[in-house]
Each structure stands twice: as structure tokens, then as C-alpha cells.
Design an enzyme around this catalytic site. Structure first.
Site, PDB file in Angstrom:
ATOM      1  N   ASP A 142      41.651  45.066  35.895  1.00 23.61           N
ATOM      2  CA  ASP A 142      40.939  44.112  35.373  1.00 23.61           C
ATOM      3  C   ASP A 142      40.274  43.915  36.876  1.00 23.61           C
ATOM      4  O   ASP A 142      40.612  43.896  38.212  1.00 23.61           O
ATOM      5  CB  ASP A 142      42.798  42.948  35.868  1.00 23.61           C
ATOM      6  CG  ASP A 142      41.606  41.655  35.707  1.00 23.61           C
ATOM      7  OD1 ASP A 142      40.808  41.691  35.395  1.00 23.61           O
ATOM      8  OD2 ASP A 142      42.677  40.582  36.156  1.00 23.61           O
ATOM      9  N   GLY A 144      47.800  34.678  33.598  1.00 19.91           N
ATOM     10  CA  GLY A 144      48.541  33.488  34.767  1.00 19.91           C
ATOM     11  C   GLY A 144      47.202  33.536  35.977  1.00 19.91           C
ATOM     12  O   GLY A 144      46.448  34.397  35.811  1.00 19.91           O
ATOM     13  N   SER A 180      50.917  42.159  37.558  1.00 19.97           N
ATOM     14  CA  SER A 180      49.793  42.095  38.009  1.00 19.97           C
ATOM     15  C   SER A 180      50.116  42.445  39.239  1.00 19.97           C
ATOM     16  O   SER A 180      50.236  41.885  40.187  1.00 19.97           O
ATOM     17  CB  SER A 180      48.749  40.024  37.330  1.00 19.97           C
ATOM     18  OG  SER A 180      47.717  40.867  38.201  1.00 19.97           O
ATOM     19  N   GLU A 230      40.092  44.457  31.396  1.00 14.96           N
ATOM     20  CA  GLU A 230      40.063  43.457  31.275  1.00 14.96           C
ATOM     21  C   GLU A 230      38.585  43.376  32.231  1.00 14.96           C
ATOM     22  O   GLU A 230      38.804  43.250  33.634  1.00 14.96           O
ATOM     23  CB  GLU A 230      41.316  42.083  32.128  1.00 14.96           C
ATOM     24  CG  GLU A 230      40.888  41.150  31.898  1.00 14.96           C
ATOM     25  CD  GLU A 230      42.338  40.775  32.282  1.00 14.96           C
ATOM     26  OE1 GLU A 230      42.957  41.580  32.275  1.00 14.96           O
ATOM     27  OE2 GLU A 230      42.525  39.151  32.372  1.00 14.96           O
TER      28      GLU A 230
HETATM   29  O1  OSB Z   1      42.672  37.606  36.489  1.00  9.52           O
HETATM   30  O2  OSB Z   1      44.253  37.468  36.008  1.00  9.52           O
HETATM   31  C1  OSB Z   1      43.188  37.698  36.649  1.00  9.52           C
HETATM   32  C2  OSB Z   1      44.999  35.702  40.131  1.00  9.52           C
HETATM   33  C3  OSB Z   1      44.553  35.366  40.519  1.00  9.52           C
HETATM   34  C4  OSB Z   1      43.073  35.662  39.667  1.00  9.52           C
HETATM   35  C5  OSB Z   1      42.682  35.768  38.485  1.00  9.52           C
HETATM   36  C6  OSB Z   1      43.891  36.483  38.072  1.00  9.52           C
HETATM   37  C7  OSB Z   1      45.210  36.195  38.530  1.00  9.52           C
HETATM   38  C8  OSB Z   1      46.299  37.603  38.464  1.00  9.52           C
HETATM   39  C9  OSB Z   1      47.649  36.634  38.776  1.00  9.52           C
HETATM   40  O3  OSB Z   1      45.960  38.125  37.347  1.00  9.52           O
HETATM   41  C10 OSB Z   1      48.513  37.132  37.426  1.00  9.52           C
HETATM   42  C11 OSB Z   1      49.813  36.556  37.827  1.00  9.52           C
HETATM   43  O4  OSB Z   1      49.582  35.364  37.524  1.00  9.52           O
HETATM   44  O5  OSB Z   1      50.847  36.958  37.428  1.00  9.52           O
HETATM   45 MG    MG Z   2      42.045  38.039  34.480  1.00 11.17          MG
END
Ligand code: OSB
Ligand code: MG
Length: 373
Positions: free
Chosen positions: A189, A293, A136, A216
Site C-alpha cells: 500500500d 481500517g 497492515s 494498493e
Molecule cells: O491506507 O489503509 C491505509 C492507516 C492510516 C491511514 C491509512 C491506512 C492505514 C492502515 C491501517 O493501513 C490499517 C488498520 O487499521 O489496521
Molecule cells: Mg490504504
């Protein structure tokens, strides 16, 4: 099984690369590690991976600390239970506070699987020996910076890349990444940053021509109707994250046609038990799932890997290696990926040992409850 002693450890780790989403930026994280001890002295660890501020969900590190210390741990201490699936029922009266619940629930699952000599993945019903990981990537200062970040992770072997988007940072970066990586499994996302104005919805629709695996959480968490309307207009599957905190949310979203893919986060669902239940419910409706995550440290990350080994997790999960985020992780060995694939640990419990000496050196605050074993 009976938990007789519990402790909370607020641990701070610096991030190796600043991470920006539609709502905020961060360069270090404070997560709460939960340690539960049974009568025999066996310890199971969990992780409360709440962000510090209430921008992803209403919870914060401080609310998690309060709720765990005042409500969740007292409802667990001294109580006999046979199966960790029962543990969530002990605090059924507590509404919401999913992140706080998840951290204690994970600790109960790891304690139980460790005591029984089985891996957490096996305890959860996992069937895979390895899981495919995606990364991400946050919002970068420029498109060139983003292209460099994508290239770095593609070169490291990750087969799927997710890009954080926000109004004004969407079609242009997606077009540039798609042009440079025509075959890459790519998704976006928005963390709920889009409104329903004509311009903002038009930008989301314009993403449809770039062959994305999913869009997303474009709209606000409770706005299921906007997600359903978008899904009627675009071919790209809409994926829900922040909208789904409970199985009831998922049932409603399915009826409305608000999603074609589900991001299951252990934290957001309130624990591993509820996460497995969401996986089962999604499977009944032919909805593919993946494990999201929250930049977990090694404890929560290992739990995410174990969960991702269940059969319905057919899309790459956000379970990239510890070194994408942290120079040194709280577990040994750290979570590692090779060619974008993470091995599912077969050792008892988490299959990773918490480095208690290192944890002590990065602990900002701690608290203990119950009798010392
Ligand atoms: O929306 O998935 C999300 C991190 C903090 C808050 C929201 C999100 C995220 C990530 C982290 O996308 C993904 C990861 O932990 O690798
Ligand atoms: Mg997300």
C-alpha cells in the site's frame, strides 16, 4: 427512532508500536467517539477515525469536530427516522467530510440495532460468523526490523500481511519479505506516494514478479488514469483506497479499468450505509472487496468486523485485534483474533460495551448537544 441527545468525546490512546506510512509517523491517536441517545435513554456509539493531520484525506480531527457539531448532529437531533439507511440523507447537503459523517452514521446504526435487539452485522446484511483478518505493517527503520515485524504477526496466525511502501522503500523490502515468506498472502500500500516518472513507475512494475495479492493506491487519489495505465501493464491487481469516496468515484474507476480490487473503508465512504452500497456495486462488477481500517478504537473496529461479514468481503480485512495497536481498548471485551480469525459478535448492536469510565479517563475534550434524556 428519534435522537434527543448527542455527545462528542475526543479520546487519546497511545499506540503500542510506532506506525509510519509514506506520509507520516504516529505514536498515539486522537479519535472522536460519538454517543447518540434516543427518547428511551438507549445509547449508541460511533467513532470518527480521522487522522489528526490532512495527509490521508483532507479531513482532520478539528474539521470533523466542527462539521459534526455544527452540521451533522443538528440535522439529526429531534428528527424521526425508521431505518439508519435514511440517516445519511439528513445531511445530504453537506459535501465531503466523509470521516465526520461516518462516525455519526455508525452511532445511528448501533443505536438502531441495539434498540431492535439485533447484532450490527445482521442489521447490515452480514452472513459470516467469523472474518479473516490481515495486518497492515508500517515502514520500518530497516529491512531486518520489517522482517521481525512480519514474523511476529505470521507467528500470531495472521494469514495476510500488507506492507506500506514509498519510493525508495519498495522492491527491496518486498523481495526480502517474499524470500523469507514464500507462501504468505502479501500486498503493498503506497497511500498515493508514487508519481508517473519513469523510475517510479518502473519500481511499481518490478513488484509484479513477487506474487502480490494487490498493489494498493500507488498514485494520487484523483489520478485514476495512472491507475488504469498501470493495471494494463501488470498482472497484479490494482486496489483503490483513497480514490474512492463515493459510489460515483467507483463507477468511474470501473469504466476506466483503474482497479481490480476495492478497499472499502467505512470512514472514507461516509458511513456504514454507503459502505454497504459500495459492496453491492462492486459485486455487480465482480470486484472483490475487503474492509480497510484507520487504526480504529474498539467502536469503529467492531463496526468494521460487522461490515466484513457481508458476502462480498472475500479478501482478508484490516480488522486485526485491538492489541496490535492498543494496550487497553475503549470497549469490553476488546476485539480479539485467534489464528488470524475474528469472531463476528452476535450480541445486540456492536456486541461490545463501551467502557465509559475508561473513556472518561482518556477524554481530552467533550461537547454535548440536545436535551439530556
Ligand atoms: O491506507 O489503509 C491505509 C492507516 C492510516 C491511514 C491509512 C491506512 C492505514 C492502515 C491501517 O493501513 C490499517 C488498520 O487499521 O489496521
Ligand atoms: Mg490504504
Amino acid at each position: 427512532m428519534r435522537v434527543t441527545h448527542a455527545s462528542l468525546h475526543l479520546v487519546r490512546l497511545p499506540l503500542v508500536h510506532r506506525f509510519r506510512t509514506s506520509s507520516h509517523a504516529k505514536d498515539h491517536l486522537d479519535h472522536i467517539l460519538v454517543r447518540l441517545t434516543d427518547e428511551s435513554g438507549t445509547a449508541g456509539w460511533g467513532e470518527i477515525a480521522s487522522p489528526t493531520d490532512p495527509f490521508y484525506s483532507p479531513e482532520t480531527v478539528d474539521t470533523c469536530w466542527l462539521v459534526a457539531e455544527r452540521y451533522l448532529l443538528p440535522s439529526l437531533l429531534g428528527v424521526r427516522w425508521d431505518d439508519p439507511a435514511e440517516v445519511a440523507g439528513l445531511w445530504a447537503k453537506v459535501r465531503g467530510h466523509q470521516f465526520a459523517k461516518a462516525g455519526v452514521d455508525i452511532a445511528a446504526w448501533t443505536l438502531w440495532s441495539l434498540s431492535g435487539g439485533v447484532s450490527l452485522a445482521t442489521a447490515l446484511g452480514g452472513v459470516r460468523s467469523s472474518v479473516v483478518a490481515g495486518v497492515s505493517l508500517g515502514i520500518e527503520p530497516t529491512v531486518d526490523d520489517l522482517l521481525a515485524e512480519v514474523a511476529k504477526h505470521v507467528d500470531a496466525g495472521y494469514p495476510r500481511v500488507k506492507l506500506k511502501i514509498a519510493p525508495g522503500w519498495d522492491v527491496e523490502p518486498v523481495r526480502a519479505v517474499r524470500a523469507a515468506f514464500p507462501q504468505l498472502m502479501l500486498h503493498v500500500d503506497a497511500n498515493g506516494a508514487y508519481g508517473e516518472s519513469e523510475d517510479e513507475v518502473a519500481a511499481l512494475r518490478a513488484l509484479d514478479e513477487h506474487g502480490l495479492t494487490m498493489i494498493e493506491q500507488p498514485f494520487a487519489p484523483r489520478n485514476l488514469l495512472a491507475h488504469a495505465a498501470l493495471q494494463r501493464d501488470v498482472e497484479t491487481p490494482v486496489c483503490l483506497d483513497e480514490s474512492i469516496d463515493t459510489l460515483d468515484d467507483l463507477r468511474t474507476a470501473v469504466v476506466l479499468g483503474a482497479l481490480k480490487v476495492l478497499n472499502i473503508k467505512v470512514s472514507r465512504m461516509g458511513g456504514l450505509g454507503p459502505a454497504v452500497a459500495a459492496h453491492d456495486l462492486a459485486a455487480e462488477h465482480d470486484i472483490p472487496v475487503w474492509c480497510g481500517g484507520m487504526h480504529e478504537f474498539g467502536v469503529g473496529r467492531a463496526a468494521n468486523v460487522a461490515l466484513s461479514s457481508l458476502p462480498g468481503f472475500t479478501l482478508p480485512s484490516d480488522v486485526s485485534a485491538s492489541d496490535k495497536y492498543y494496550e487497553r481498548d475503549v470497549v469490553t471485551p476488546p476485539i480479539s483474533a485467534s489464528g488470524g480469525v475474528v469472531e463476528v459478535s452476535t450480541g445486540p448492536g456492536l456486541g461490545h460495551t463501551v467502557d465509559e469510565e475508561f473513556v472518561a479517563s482518556v477524554t481530552v475534550r467533550s461537547s454535548t448537544l440536545g436535551e439530556e434524556p
